[in-house]
Design an enzyme around this catalytic site. Structure first.
Site, PDB file in Angstrom:
ATOM      1  CE1 TYR A  52       5.365   7.837  -4.576  1.00 38.35           C
ATOM      2  CE2 TYR A  52       7.064   6.654  -3.377  1.00 38.35           C
ATOM      3  CZ  TYR A  52       6.537   7.120  -4.568  1.00 38.35           C
ATOM      4  OH  TYR A  52       7.195   6.851  -5.747  1.00 38.35           O
ATOM      5  CB  ALA A 103       6.498  -5.255   0.218  1.00 36.86           C
ATOM      6  NE  ARG A 104      -1.035  -2.258   1.043  1.00 38.91           N
ATOM      7  CZ  ARG A 104      -2.079  -1.580   0.536  1.00 38.91           C
ATOM      8  NH1 ARG A 104      -2.469  -1.810  -0.701  1.00 38.91           N
ATOM      9  NH2 ARG A 104      -2.702  -0.685   1.237  1.00 38.91           N
TER      10      ARG A 104
END
Ligand SMILES: NC(=O)c1ccc[n+]([C@@H]2O[C@H](COP(=O)([O-])OP(=O)(O)OC[C@H]3O[C@@H](n4cnc5c(N)ncnc54)[C@H](OP(=O)(O)O)[C@@H]3O)[C@@H](O)[C@H]2O)c1
Length: 323
Positions: free
Chosen positions: A61, A286-287
């Protein structure tokens, strides 16, 4: 927040976990567009402050970036968090090309690099990210069981494995949990995988329960069309016609059904993924801090029969539209 035991382990995980894929940002093959690391750290803190007790990441990631940000965010709170990461996808630092490697040497080196980036001396849950190449899953699993003996890892887990692949590795070492995709749009685990995990006391940490944001109702057609080139969702078949219209209609229906309960479509999508107790927890990405705070509201929501039936009807309608 509601917690469930993960497989046969002594880990009690909150039914909503925080997924740290999107906070890896963009500029690589599976990126999510640009992301501010300070905002990512605030998001992780918001999730933990709201009661979430576990975070899922992976070296791939952001090509190390997500793990580095998670490590930074957990600096003074490591002991209260269950930390989950993975191995098996490596990259060339110069070309940034990603490839699969499940050799003992690579898995051992990957674990060492993850420990450094995460600023910890032990990973609670360590996954083989993808069973590729298939003939190497036993070798990787052996390597993981050595890392458990060494104290670098607490529990071993798999991701995207079939029942026969789980049969093979479980002869070497117990599987604590499986991480597969599961949402109203991707229901492939219902027939075989959920019963297999229930029968074998393997925990289920399901990923992308909101289908990468599509089921929140906030990912409109305009937003999808405007996604940057380094957001992988631009290429997702769920976000293109002929599926897109049916999926957007489903998200709209969810928004209106959830509103009757003072909830959001995203919370409903996550609560639905958790309705079978064999599903231990949902990993919700979530960001932004507000997203993490909102997603917590899915935990503990038991859908009543009337609502479950209306969702079934909406899903049947979607199936019909896609035929
Ligand atoms: N093992 C595997 O192979 C694998 C594969 C995929 C995922 N995973 C794990 O599962 C986690 C979750 O999956 P996911 O990130 O793909 O999908 P997801 O949880 O279904 O969706 C997350 C995305 O939805 C949007 N979102 C989140 N909360 C929202 C809210 N309250 N309101 C509106 N939009 C919201 C955000 O994107 P925007 O704001 O940009 O719309 C966010 O990045 C990953 O982070 C990763 O840890 C594992």
């Amino acid at each position: 927040m509601e917690k469930r035991r993960l497989g046969n382990s002594d880990l009690m995980v909150t039914t909503v976990g925080l997924g740290a894929w999107a906070i890896g940002g963009g500029e690589y093959a599976f990126g999510w567009g640009s992301q501010d690391d300070r905002n990512s750290i605030r998001t992780i803190h918001a999730a933990l402050d709201g009661g979430i007790n576990w975070v899922d990441t992976a070296p791939v990631y952001g090509l190390g970036r997500s793990e580095t940000v998670v490590g930074e965010a957990l600096k003074n709170r490591r002991s209260s968090v269950i930390l989950s990461t993975k191995c098996g996808l490596v990259w060339d630092p110069e070309t940034r090309k990603i490839s699969n490697n499940l050799s003992k040497k690579s898995v051992t080196a990957e674990c060492e690099a993850s420990l450094k980036r995460l600023q910890t001396d032990m990973i609670d849950l360590y996954h083989i990210h993808w069973p590729v190449p298939d003939e190497s899953i036993e070798e990787a699993w052996e390597a993981i069981s050595r890392l458990i003996e060494k104290g670098s890892i607490r529990y071993a887990a798999v991701s995207n494995f079939s029942p026969s692949q789980m049969d093979r590795v479980s002869k070497i070492h117990e599987i604590t949990s499986l991480q597969p995709p599961y949402s109203m749009i991707e229901r492939g685990i219902e027939q075989e995988i959920i019963p297999y995990c229930r029968d074998h006391s393997i925990g289920l940490t399901v990923y992308s329960p909101m289908q990468a944001g599509l089921l929140t109702g906030k990912l409109t057609r305009e937003r999808i069309e405007g996604l940057p080139d380094d957001d992988w969702r631009k290429k997702s078949s769920h976000m293109r016609e002929p599926a897109l219209s049916a999926n957007l209609e489903l998200a709209e229906t969810l928004s209106s059904l959830a509103a009757d309960y003072g909830k959001t479509a995203g919370q409903l999508a996550v609560a639905w993924a958790l309705r079978d107790p064999a599903v231990t927890t949902a990993i919700v990405g979530a960001r932004r801090p507000e997203q993490a705070q909102q997603n917590i509201g899915a935990s503990g929501w038991k859908l009543d029969e009337d609502l479950a039936e209306k969702i079934d009807q909406a899903l049947a309608r979607r199936e019909k539209q896609l035929k």
